[in-house]
Design a protein around this motif. Structure first.
Motif, PDB file in Angstrom:
ATOM      1  N   PRO A 219       0.784  -1.251   0.000  1.00  0.00           N
ATOM      2  CA  PRO A 219       0.000   0.000   0.000  1.00  0.00           C
ATOM      3  C   PRO A 219       0.812   1.296   0.000  1.00  0.00           C
ATOM      4  N   LYS A 220       2.100   1.238   0.286  1.00  0.00           N
ATOM      5  CA  LYS A 220       2.884   2.463   0.470  1.00  0.00           C
ATOM      6  C   LYS A 220       3.699   2.806  -0.776  1.00  0.00           C
ATOM      7  N   LEU A 221       3.025   3.254  -1.828  1.00  0.00           N
ATOM      8  CA  LEU A 221       3.714   3.691  -3.039  1.00  0.00           C
ATOM      9  C   LEU A 221       4.042   5.171  -2.917  1.00  0.00           C
ATOM     10  N   GLU A 222       5.321   5.487  -3.063  1.00  0.00           N
ATOM     11  CA  GLU A 222       5.740   6.880  -2.909  1.00  0.00           C
ATOM     12  C   GLU A 222       6.402   7.432  -4.166  1.00  0.00           C
ATOM     13  N   ASN A 223       6.668   6.591  -5.143  1.00  0.00           N
ATOM     14  CA  ASN A 223       7.364   7.025  -6.349  1.00  0.00           C
ATOM     15  C   ASN A 223       6.480   6.877  -7.576  1.00  0.00           C
ATOM     16  N   TYR A 224       7.017   7.288  -8.741  1.00  0.00           N
ATOM     17  CA  TYR A 224       6.284   7.169  -9.994  1.00  0.00           C
ATOM     18  C   TYR A 224       6.223   5.713 -10.459  1.00  0.00           C
ATOM     19  N   THR A 225       7.166   4.899  -9.985  1.00  0.00           N
ATOM     20  CA  THR A 225       7.239   3.495 -10.396  1.00  0.00           C
ATOM     21  C   THR A 225       7.385   2.608  -9.171  1.00  0.00           C
ATOM     22  N   ALA A 226       7.106   1.336  -9.357  1.00  0.00           N
ATOM     23  CA  ALA A 226       7.288   0.369  -8.273  1.00  0.00           C
ATOM     24  C   ALA A 226       7.496  -1.011  -8.880  1.00  0.00           C
ATOM     25  N   THR A 227       8.247  -1.833  -8.192  1.00  0.00           N
ATOM     26  CA  THR A 227       8.395  -3.232  -8.585  1.00  0.00           C
ATOM     27  C   THR A 227       7.303  -4.039  -7.896  1.00  0.00           C
ATOM     28  N   ILE A 228       6.580  -4.820  -8.674  1.00  0.00           N
ATOM     29  CA  ILE A 228       5.556  -5.700  -8.122  1.00  0.00           C
ATOM     30  C   ILE A 228       6.160  -7.094  -8.014  1.00  0.00           C
ATOM     31  N   ASP A 229       6.281  -7.581  -6.798  1.00  0.00           N
ATOM     32  CA  ASP A 229       6.874  -8.901  -6.593  1.00  0.00           C
ATOM     33  C   ASP A 229       6.079  -9.970  -7.352  1.00  0.00           C
ATOM     34  N   TYR A 230       6.791 -10.756  -8.149  1.00  0.00           N
ATOM     35  CA  TYR A 230       6.134 -11.730  -9.025  1.00  0.00           C
ATOM     36  C   TYR A 230       5.339 -12.759  -8.220  1.00  0.00           C
ATOM     37  N   ASN A 231       5.938 -13.321  -7.180  1.00  0.00           N
ATOM     38  CA  ASN A 231       5.255 -14.353  -6.394  1.00  0.00           C
ATOM     39  C   ASN A 231       4.054 -13.780  -5.638  1.00  0.00           C
ATOM     40  N   ALA A 232       4.226 -12.546  -5.133  1.00  0.00           N
ATOM     41  CA  ALA A 232       3.111 -11.900  -4.434  1.00  0.00           C
ATOM     42  C   ALA A 232       1.968 -11.626  -5.406  1.00  0.00           C
ATOM     43  N   TYR A 233       2.311 -11.237  -6.641  1.00  0.00           N
ATOM     44  CA  TYR A 233       1.260 -11.019  -7.641  1.00  0.00           C
ATOM     45  C   TYR A 233       0.530 -12.329  -7.936  1.00  0.00           C
ATOM     46  N   GLN A 234       1.266 -13.423  -8.131  1.00  0.00           N
ATOM     47  CA  GLN A 234       0.645 -14.710  -8.438  1.00  0.00           C
ATOM     48  C   GLN A 234      -0.317 -15.131  -7.332  1.00  0.00           C
ATOM     49  N   GLU A 235       0.085 -14.915  -6.093  1.00  0.00           N
ATOM     50  CA  GLU A 235      -0.773 -15.245  -4.954  1.00  0.00           C
ATOM     51  C   GLU A 235      -2.032 -14.377  -4.962  1.00  0.00           C
ATOM     52  N   LEU A 236      -1.854 -13.076  -5.237  1.00  0.00           N
ATOM     53  CA  LEU A 236      -2.998 -12.161  -5.284  1.00  0.00           C
ATOM     54  C   LEU A 236      -3.943 -12.512  -6.421  1.00  0.00           C
ATOM     55  N   SER A 237      -3.400 -12.763  -7.605  1.00  0.00           N
ATOM     56  CA  SER A 237      -4.260 -13.046  -8.764  1.00  0.00           C
ATOM     57  C   SER A 237      -5.091 -14.305  -8.534  1.00  0.00           C
ATOM     58  N   SER A 238      -4.486 -15.315  -7.921  1.00  0.00           N
ATOM     59  CA  SER A 238      -5.222 -16.541  -7.607  1.00  0.00           C
ATOM     60  C   SER A 238      -6.357 -16.249  -6.620  1.00  0.00           C
ATOM     61  N   LYS A 239      -6.059 -15.415  -5.636  1.00  0.00           N
ATOM     62  CA  LYS A 239      -7.071 -15.030  -4.636  1.00  0.00           C
ATOM     63  C   LYS A 239      -8.232 -14.295  -5.297  1.00  0.00           C
ATOM     64  N   LEU A 240      -7.920 -13.364  -6.205  1.00  0.00           N
ATOM     65  CA  LEU A 240      -8.957 -12.580  -6.886  1.00  0.00           C
ATOM     66  C   LEU A 240      -9.817 -13.461  -7.784  1.00  0.00           C
ATOM     67  N   ILE A 241      -9.186 -14.340  -8.532  1.00  0.00           N
ATOM     68  CA  ILE A 241      -9.893 -15.181  -9.501  1.00  0.00           C
ATOM     69  C   ILE A 241     -10.802 -16.194  -8.799  1.00  0.00           C
ATOM     70  N   ASN A 242     -10.358 -16.682  -7.648  1.00  0.00           N
ATOM     71  CA  ASN A 242     -11.126 -17.721  -6.943  1.00  0.00           C
ATOM     72  C   ASN A 242     -12.175 -17.164  -5.983  1.00  0.00           C
ATOM     73  N   ALA A 243     -12.162 -15.856  -5.776  1.00  0.00           N
ATOM     74  CA  ALA A 243     -13.136 -15.232  -4.865  1.00  0.00           C
ATOM     75  C   ALA A 243     -14.425 -14.886  -5.606  1.00  0.00           C
ATOM     76  N   ASN A 244     -15.497 -14.760  -4.843  1.00  0.00           N
ATOM     77  CA  ASN A 244     -16.739 -14.268  -5.437  1.00  0.00           C
ATOM     78  C   ASN A 244     -16.837 -12.753  -5.241  1.00  0.00           C
ATOM     79  N   HIS A 245     -17.897 -12.158  -5.774  1.00  0.00           N
ATOM     80  CA  HIS A 245     -18.039 -10.697  -5.744  1.00  0.00           C
ATOM     81  C   HIS A 245     -17.972 -10.136  -4.321  1.00  0.00           C
TER      82      HIS A 245
END
Length: 299
Positions: A219-245
């Protein structure tokens, strides 16, 4: 020079009032409104009356803000939601007559160019990269390095468009996911072929959905760019796809407009990462609006 930039997206209208000082953007005011201009747009390929009226009302409010800040120069650009609609020109005419805002309907190539200019300005391009901007109506891809655009193209595979065509179950079923993958296979042949030749190392996400991914992970983005951790993204995307509304609606960092469309964005991002075997993800908070600003101050 101070300028007001309006980005009329398929989901969201953005207003940015800014200047450039010593090569750096100076943001005076910015806001966005979830107009949902593309609501049900795939049914009749037309902006429905409710969405049409929401859009004009939003532009009237933007005009009041622009006048309050005494801005004389306005650059308003409309993307997929307006350019693909049968009554898109009617919307442009109404915006001029009712809100006093002249709108340029830009094509996909111009849209991709503005996105590239914005991302380049952020400093996110440090090696061979694929820029991806997931909109509501279209998604733009720009294959580039630090100095040049190698190739760019806009595809009508935005999150709202995919959702209206393929999101038939919640949580989204494997059948619906496979239908989306088959659709992307048919649409993105040229992209995959060129990326296999040029082998981009990084996927750069231009604001929008990628800003949401980053906010939910870090949540703490302070710059114009940021690196998104690949493994953290994969975990998040799975959570989003498998969740309901309802489950997604209760997740921190996920705004109401994106509660369902983020599923489409995650599936689209996963497709690109998997097909191109990319393991590095970067967020650029600079997007089309900043590209319009960059190009506007050149002249």
């Amino acid at each position: 020079m101070k300028i007001a930039i309006i980005d009329l997206g398929t989901n969201t209208f953005h207003l940015l009032i800014a200047a450039v000082r010593f090569g750096e953007p100076f943001i005076i005011y910015k806001t966005n409104v979830p107009v949902r201009l593309g609501e049900d747009i795939t049914k009749e390929n037309s902006i429905i009356p409710l969405a049409f009226n929401r859009g004009i009302s939003c532009l009237q409010e933007f005009r009041k803000t622009i006048d309050f800040y005494k801005i004389k120069t306005i650059k308003a650009v409309a993307t997929s939601g307006v350019r693909s609609a049968r009554n898109g020109n009617d919307f442009v005419t109404a915006a001029k007559e009712v809100a006093g805002i002249a709108i340029d309907i830009i094509d996909g190539d111009e849209e991709a160019t503005y996105i590239y200019e914005g991302v380049k300005w952020s400093g996110a391009i440090t090696q061979s990269s694929l820029i991806m901007d997931i909109g509501g109506g279209s998604t733009e891809f720009i294959l580039c390095d630090q100095e040049n655009v190698i190739w760019k193209k806009s595809y009508n595979i935005g999150a709202a468009r995919l959702m209206q065509s393929f999101f038939k179950s919640d949580p989204i079923s494997l059948k619906d996911q496979l239908a989306i993958i088959a659709h992307l296979d048919a649409q993105l042949t040229e992209l995959i072929t060129l990326c296999q030749i040029h082998k981009p190392k990084t996927l750069i996400g231009s604001a929008g959905a990628f800003e949401t991914f980053d906010t939910m992970i870090n949540p703490k983005l302070e710059n114009y760019t940021a690196t998104i951790d690949y493994n953290a993204y994969q975990e998040l995307s799975s959570k989003l796809i498998n969740a309901n509304h309802l489950q997604r609606a209760n997740m921190d960092g996920l705004i109401p407009l994106r509660v369902d469309m983020i599923v489409m964005a995650a599936l689209l991002t996963n497709y690109v990462l998997t097909k191109l075997n990319i393991k590095e993800i970067t967020l650029s908070t600079f997007d089309l609006k900043m590209g319009v600003l960059a190009k506007s101050v050149e002249h």
